[in-house]
Scaffold this motif. Structure first.
Motif, PDB file in Angstrom:
ATOM      1  N   GLY A 146       0.824  -1.215   0.000  1.00  0.00           N
ATOM      2  CA  GLY A 146       0.000   0.000   0.000  1.00  0.00           C
ATOM      3  C   GLY A 146       0.849   1.253   0.000  1.00  0.00           C
ATOM      4  N   ARG A 147       1.945   1.211   0.719  1.00  0.00           N
ATOM      5  CA  ARG A 147       2.855   2.359   0.731  1.00  0.00           C
ATOM      6  C   ARG A 147       3.488   2.557  -0.640  1.00  0.00           C
ATOM      7  NH1 ARG A 147       7.606   3.068   5.273  1.00  0.00           N
ATOM      8  NH2 ARG A 147       8.508   5.041   4.523  1.00  0.00           N
ATOM      9  N   SER A 161       9.777  13.640  -6.690  1.00  0.00           N
ATOM     10  CA  SER A 161      10.636  13.727  -5.508  1.00  0.00           C
ATOM     11  C   SER A 161      10.237  12.741  -4.418  1.00  0.00           C
ATOM     12  CB  SER A 161      10.603  15.151  -4.942  1.00  0.00           C
ATOM     13  OG  SER A 161       9.284  15.495  -4.524  1.00  0.00           O
ATOM     14  N   ARG A 162       9.091  12.111  -4.539  1.00  0.00           N
ATOM     15  CA  ARG A 162       8.630  11.165  -3.522  1.00  0.00           C
ATOM     16  C   ARG A 162       9.455   9.890  -3.580  1.00  0.00           C
ATOM     17  NH1 ARG A 162       3.372  11.750  -1.598  1.00  0.00           N
ATOM     18  NH2 ARG A 162       3.868   9.876  -0.408  1.00  0.00           N
ATOM     19  N   ARG A 163       9.723   9.313  -2.391  1.00  0.00           N
ATOM     20  CA  ARG A 163      10.423   8.046  -2.287  1.00  0.00           C
ATOM     21  C   ARG A 163       9.696   7.172  -1.273  1.00  0.00           C
ATOM     22  NH1 ARG A 163      12.104  10.185  -5.984  1.00  0.00           N
ATOM     23  NH2 ARG A 163      14.262  10.522  -6.695  1.00  0.00           N
ATOM     24  N   ILE A 164       9.825   5.868  -1.416  1.00  0.00           N
ATOM     25  CA  ILE A 164       9.166   4.943  -0.489  1.00  0.00           C
ATOM     26  C   ILE A 164       9.944   4.847   0.814  1.00  0.00           C
ATOM     27  CG2 ILE A 164       8.367   2.588  -0.194  1.00  0.00           C
ATOM     28  CD1 ILE A 164       8.141   2.385  -3.218  1.00  0.00           C
ATOM     29  N   GLU A 165      11.251   4.593   0.710  1.00  0.00           N
ATOM     30  CA  GLU A 165      12.139   4.469   1.877  1.00  0.00           C
ATOM     31  C   GLU A 165      11.547   3.502   2.896  1.00  0.00           C
ATOM     32  OE1 GLU A 165      12.727   8.407   3.271  1.00  0.00           O
ATOM     33  OE2 GLU A 165      13.963   9.036   1.568  1.00  0.00           O
ATOM     34  N   LEU A 166      11.300   2.282   2.456  1.00  0.00           N
ATOM     35  CA  LEU A 166      10.648   1.281   3.286  1.00  0.00           C
ATOM     36  C   LEU A 166      11.621   0.732   4.317  1.00  0.00           C
ATOM     37  CD1 LEU A 166       8.029  -0.352   3.658  1.00  0.00           C
ATOM     38  CD2 LEU A 166       8.997  -2.069   2.119  1.00  0.00           C
ATOM     39  N   ASP A 167      11.173   0.689   5.575  1.00  0.00           N
ATOM     40  CA  ASP A 167      11.947   0.085   6.656  1.00  0.00           C
ATOM     41  C   ASP A 167      11.456  -1.336   6.898  1.00  0.00           C
ATOM     42  OD1 ASP A 167      13.257   2.511   6.958  1.00  0.00           O
ATOM     43  OD2 ASP A 167      11.737   3.264   8.363  1.00  0.00           O
ATOM     44  N   GLY A 168      12.235  -2.076   7.653  1.00  0.00           N
ATOM     45  CA  GLY A 168      11.815  -3.419   7.996  1.00  0.00           C
ATOM     46  C   GLY A 168      12.822  -4.460   7.567  1.00  0.00           C
ATOM     47  N   PRO A 169      12.447  -5.730   7.655  1.00  0.00           N
ATOM     48  CA  PRO A 169      13.369  -6.806   7.295  1.00  0.00           C
ATOM     49  C   PRO A 169      13.728  -6.773   5.818  1.00  0.00           C
ATOM     50  CG  PRO A 169      11.144  -7.658   7.623  1.00  0.00           C
ATOM     51  CD  PRO A 169      11.127  -6.238   8.072  1.00  0.00           C
ATOM     52  N   ASP A 171      13.431  -8.322   3.072  1.00  0.00           N
ATOM     53  CA  ASP A 171      12.702  -9.358   2.354  1.00  0.00           C
ATOM     54  C   ASP A 171      12.387  -8.895   0.937  1.00  0.00           C
ATOM     55  OD1 ASP A 171      10.917  -7.387   2.905  1.00  0.00           O
ATOM     56  OD2 ASP A 171       9.529  -8.614   4.076  1.00  0.00           O
ATOM     57  N   GLU A 172      11.490  -9.658   0.277  1.00  0.00           N
ATOM     58  CA  GLU A 172      11.174  -9.338  -1.121  1.00  0.00           C
ATOM     59  C   GLU A 172      10.487  -7.981  -1.268  1.00  0.00           C
ATOM     60  OE1 GLU A 172      11.476 -13.727  -0.670  1.00  0.00           O
ATOM     61  OE2 GLU A 172      10.459 -12.110   0.399  1.00  0.00           O
ATOM     62  N   LEU A 173       9.629  -7.614  -0.314  1.00  0.00           N
ATOM     63  CA  LEU A 173       8.941  -6.332  -0.411  1.00  0.00           C
ATOM     64  C   LEU A 173       9.915  -5.164  -0.270  1.00  0.00           C
ATOM     65  CD1 LEU A 173       5.672  -7.022   1.621  1.00  0.00           C
ATOM     66  CD2 LEU A 173       5.961  -6.890  -0.852  1.00  0.00           C
ATOM     67  N   LYS A 174      10.865  -5.268   0.632  1.00  0.00           N
ATOM     68  CA  LYS A 174      11.861  -4.202   0.773  1.00  0.00           C
ATOM     69  C   LYS A 174      12.738  -4.123  -0.472  1.00  0.00           C
ATOM     70  CE  LYS A 174      15.118  -2.159   4.023  1.00  0.00           C
ATOM     71  NZ  LYS A 174      15.964  -1.622   2.947  1.00  0.00           N
ATOM     72  N   GLU A 175      13.053  -5.268  -1.050  1.00  0.00           N
ATOM     73  CA  GLU A 175      13.830  -5.255  -2.293  1.00  0.00           C
ATOM     74  C   GLU A 175      13.053  -4.587  -3.415  1.00  0.00           C
ATOM     75  OE1 GLU A 175      16.102  -8.443  -5.264  1.00  0.00           O
ATOM     76  OE2 GLU A 175      15.012  -9.126  -3.492  1.00  0.00           O
ATOM     77  N   LEU A 176      11.734  -4.853  -3.481  1.00  0.00           N
ATOM     78  CA  LEU A 176      10.894  -4.201  -4.484  1.00  0.00           C
ATOM     79  C   LEU A 176      10.845  -2.695  -4.261  1.00  0.00           C
ATOM     80  CD1 LEU A 176       8.801  -4.256  -6.784  1.00  0.00           C
ATOM     81  CD2 LEU A 176       7.052  -4.743  -5.057  1.00  0.00           C
ATOM     82  N   ALA A 177      10.696  -2.267  -3.004  1.00  0.00           N
ATOM     83  CA  ALA A 177      10.629  -0.832  -2.703  1.00  0.00           C
ATOM     84  C   ALA A 177      11.956  -0.147  -3.047  1.00  0.00           C
ATOM     85  CB  ALA A 177      10.289  -0.625  -1.236  1.00  0.00           C
ATOM     86  N   ASP A 178      13.083  -0.781  -2.708  1.00  0.00           N
ATOM     87  CA  ASP A 178      14.377  -0.177  -3.032  1.00  0.00           C
ATOM     88  C   ASP A 178      14.584  -0.081  -4.539  1.00  0.00           C
ATOM     89  OD1 ASP A 178      14.828  -0.012  -0.345  1.00  0.00           O
ATOM     90  OD2 ASP A 178      16.069  -1.826  -0.234  1.00  0.00           O
ATOM     91  N   THR A 179      14.165  -1.104  -5.260  1.00  0.00           N
ATOM     92  CA  THR A 179      14.270  -1.055  -6.727  1.00  0.00           C
ATOM     93  C   THR A 179      13.406   0.062  -7.301  1.00  0.00           C
ATOM     94  OG1 THR A 179      14.659  -3.448  -6.749  1.00  0.00           O
ATOM     95  CG2 THR A 179      14.033  -2.418  -8.825  1.00  0.00           C
ATOM     96  N   PHE A 180      12.209   0.228  -6.721  1.00  0.00           N
ATOM     97  CA  PHE A 180      11.322   1.293  -7.182  1.00  0.00           C
ATOM     98  C   PHE A 180      11.926   2.666  -6.880  1.00  0.00           C
ATOM     99  CE2 PHE A 180       7.452   3.922  -7.031  1.00  0.00           C
ATOM    100  CZ  PHE A 180       6.859   3.530  -8.213  1.00  0.00           C
ATOM    101  N   ASP A 181      12.554   2.816  -5.732  1.00  0.00           N
ATOM    102  CA  ASP A 181      13.217   4.083  -5.403  1.00  0.00           C
ATOM    103  C   ASP A 181      14.350   4.381  -6.377  1.00  0.00           C
ATOM    104  OD1 ASP A 181      11.553   4.669  -3.319  1.00  0.00           O
ATOM    105  OD2 ASP A 181      12.858   3.832  -1.773  1.00  0.00           O
ATOM    106  N   ASP A 182      15.129   3.364  -6.732  1.00  0.00           N
ATOM    107  CA  ASP A 182      16.210   3.568  -7.705  1.00  0.00           C
ATOM    108  C   ASP A 182      15.648   3.979  -9.067  1.00  0.00           C
ATOM    109  OD1 ASP A 182      17.996   2.861  -5.750  1.00  0.00           O
ATOM    110  OD2 ASP A 182      18.136   0.758  -6.396  1.00  0.00           O
ATOM    111  N   MET A 183      14.537   3.382  -9.467  1.00  0.00           N
ATOM    112  CA  MET A 183      13.917   3.749 -10.732  1.00  0.00           C
ATOM    113  C   MET A 183      13.422   5.196 -10.703  1.00  0.00           C
ATOM    114  SD  MET A 183      10.614   2.055 -12.616  1.00  0.00           S
ATOM    115  CE  MET A 183       9.545   2.710 -11.331  1.00  0.00           C
ATOM    116  N   LEU A 184      12.832   5.610  -9.573  1.00  0.00           N
ATOM    117  CA  LEU A 184      12.361   6.989  -9.443  1.00  0.00           C
ATOM    118  C   LEU A 184      13.531   7.970  -9.503  1.00  0.00           C
ATOM    119  CD1 LEU A 184       9.609   6.712  -6.681  1.00  0.00           C
ATOM    120  CD2 LEU A 184       9.317   6.901  -9.150  1.00  0.00           C
ATOM    121  N   GLU A 185      14.651   7.595  -8.924  1.00  0.00           N
ATOM    122  CA  GLU A 185      15.821   8.466  -8.963  1.00  0.00           C
ATOM    123  C   GLU A 185      16.293   8.676 -10.402  1.00  0.00           C
ATOM    124  OE1 GLU A 185      18.648  10.973  -7.417  1.00  0.00           O
ATOM    125  OE2 GLU A 185      17.034   9.953  -6.331  1.00  0.00           O
ATOM    126  N   ARG A 186      16.316   7.607 -11.173  1.00  0.00           N
ATOM    127  CA  ARG A 186      16.734   7.732 -12.569  1.00  0.00           C
ATOM    128  C   ARG A 186      15.711   8.524 -13.375  1.00  0.00           C
ATOM    129  NH1 ARG A 186      18.563   2.109 -15.041  1.00  0.00           N
ATOM    130  NH2 ARG A 186      19.144   3.593 -16.685  1.00  0.00           N
TER     131      ARG A 186
END
Length: 412
Positions: A146-147, A161-169, A171-186
């Motif tokens: 949802g985030r 300029s928005r980023r997810i910056e997901l905290d937590g273990p 896992d696959e969801l954090k990996e997805l959020a970090d990948t999405f943040d990298d895509m937004l940066e580009r």
């Protein structure tokens, strides 16, 4: 006497609807949360039914084995009274054993039925609790999604300029959020570079064209210039004006490809009236009548870009029209929660397969690309780009007898 050739007929109207159909019951959309809830609850329900069946079979077997005793009654002075088996009260003594066994079987079946009904009620209650608990747990597990969804929607509104910056273990969801943040940066770097390029191109392309126009106008203002040079100057001035229009159109197309961040209330009726006023003289010169009723239809958007939509559509409707007796109809209204601008006109017959090509840059009817005095071929491309930037869409349909019906729908 030669037969009069038949007039060309309009091609059949397309049967497709460019608008995305809305589901009749949006709350029944099979979301991941609903599917996980049904999965967990269904598994619990199946396990409960199996457990209940095993308990029922074991209880039935135990009752059957525990009631295997036989009774024998003898004597003449025995008085038997039973509330659970009334048949014993008045039965002959020779039938006591048979009646007693039948009563025992009936009581055993009653016990099993009562066990089954109470177990089903308990299973139903536990199933409701399991579904509610599964729904809550699925929501908790899917909260990172949802985030991610909220961030994606903010990015869709051009807030890169928005980023997810997901905290937590990790896992696959954090990996997805970090990948999405990298895509937004580009993407942000790419759009920043594009905006910088558009700004630089606006200056670098307009300046030489403006200088050329000034030099040509100064040269044409000289009364002693030869006729040949004046004619050449007019030709170059027309070419320079066409280049300026092309540059303005390309820059507007580049700017309108993004979503509109700053929105203000804009009435499509007022925008359409201004567009009609600007094209009125050209329409009168070509003998084209402009008609139609503009009803209030207020949207949230950029007034300059929305005016360009109406102006391009009305200009095209006037320029691509029949020589005599042509008309253009411009209407605005609110339909199904959307502000709708419709521009219809008489004109040449447009094949249905040419409709999509009209919205491509530098494409005109029947593959005409250059050498036309009707524009630079960017009008409908700009209209589609601006409509998409406002969250709307444009569709076109051939008219019977020739011409087009252009329909722009924007969210209110």
């Amino acid at each position: 006497m030669a037969a009069t050739p038949a007039l060309p007929t309009a091609p059949p109207k397309p049967t497709w609807d460019p608008r995305k159909p809305e589901p009749p019951f949006p709350w029944l959309r099979p979301t991941i949360r609903i599917r996980l809830t049904l999965l967990y609850g269904g598994m619990f329900l199946i396990a409960g039914i199996l457990l209940l069946s095993i308990i029922y079979l074991l209880a039935a077997q135990a009752l059957h084995e525990g009631s295997g005793q036989s009774f024998s009654i003898s004597g003449a002075n025995i008085d038997i009274t039973s509330t659970t088996c009334p048949a014993l009260n008045s039965a002959p003594r020779s039938e006591f054993n048979t009646i007693l066994k039948n009563c025992d079987a009936i009581q055993r079946q009653h016990a099993l039925d009562d066990l089954l009904s109470r177990s089903l009620l308990a299973l139903l209650g536990l199933a409701v609790i399991a579904f509610a608990f599964g729904y809550a747990m699925a929501g908790r597990v899917l909260s990172p999604l949802g985030r991610i969804l909220r961030t994606a929607r903010a990015v869709a509104g051009s807030d890169l300029s928005r980023r997810i910056e997901l905290d937590g273990p990790d896992d696959e969801l954090k990996e997805l959020a970090d990948t999405f943040d990298d895509m937004l940066e580009r993407l942000q770097r790419a759009f920043t570079a594009q905006q910088r390029f558009v700004g630089n191109a606006s200056h670098e392309l307009r300046t030489p064209l403006a200088i050329n126009r000034t030099l040509l106008e100064v040269h044409l203002s000289d009364p002693n210039a030869p006729v040949e040079l004046q004619q050449l100057g007019k030709t170059l001035l027309a070419t320079n004006e066409r280049s300026e229009q092309l540059v303005e159109g390309l820059l507007l197309l580049a700017r309108s490809d993004n979503q509109i961040v700053e929105r203000k209330p804009v009435d499509l009726a007022e925008v359409a009236e201004q567009a009609v006023d600007q094209v009125r003289s050209e329409a009168d010169a070509k003998g084209v009548v402009i008609r139609g009723e503009q009803k209030p239809a207020v949207v949230q958007g950029n007034g300059v870009l929305l005016e360009r939509i109406a102006l391009n559509l009305v200009q095209n409707a006037v320029r691509y029209n029949v020589p005599d007796g042509g008309w253009v109809e411009v209407t605005t209204e609110v339909q199904h929660g959307q502000a709708v601008l419709v521009v219809s006109n008489t004109g040449p017959v447009v094949p249905a397969y040419e409709i999509d090509n009209l919205f491509e840059p530098f494409r005109r009817l029947r593959t005409e690309r250059t050498g036309s005095d009707k524009g630079v071929g960017l009008g409908l491309s700009i209209v589609r780009s601006v409509a998409r930037a406002h969250g709307g869409h444009i569709s076109a349909q051939p008219r019977e007898g020739g011409g087009l019906v252009m329909r722009v729908a924007l969210p209110i």
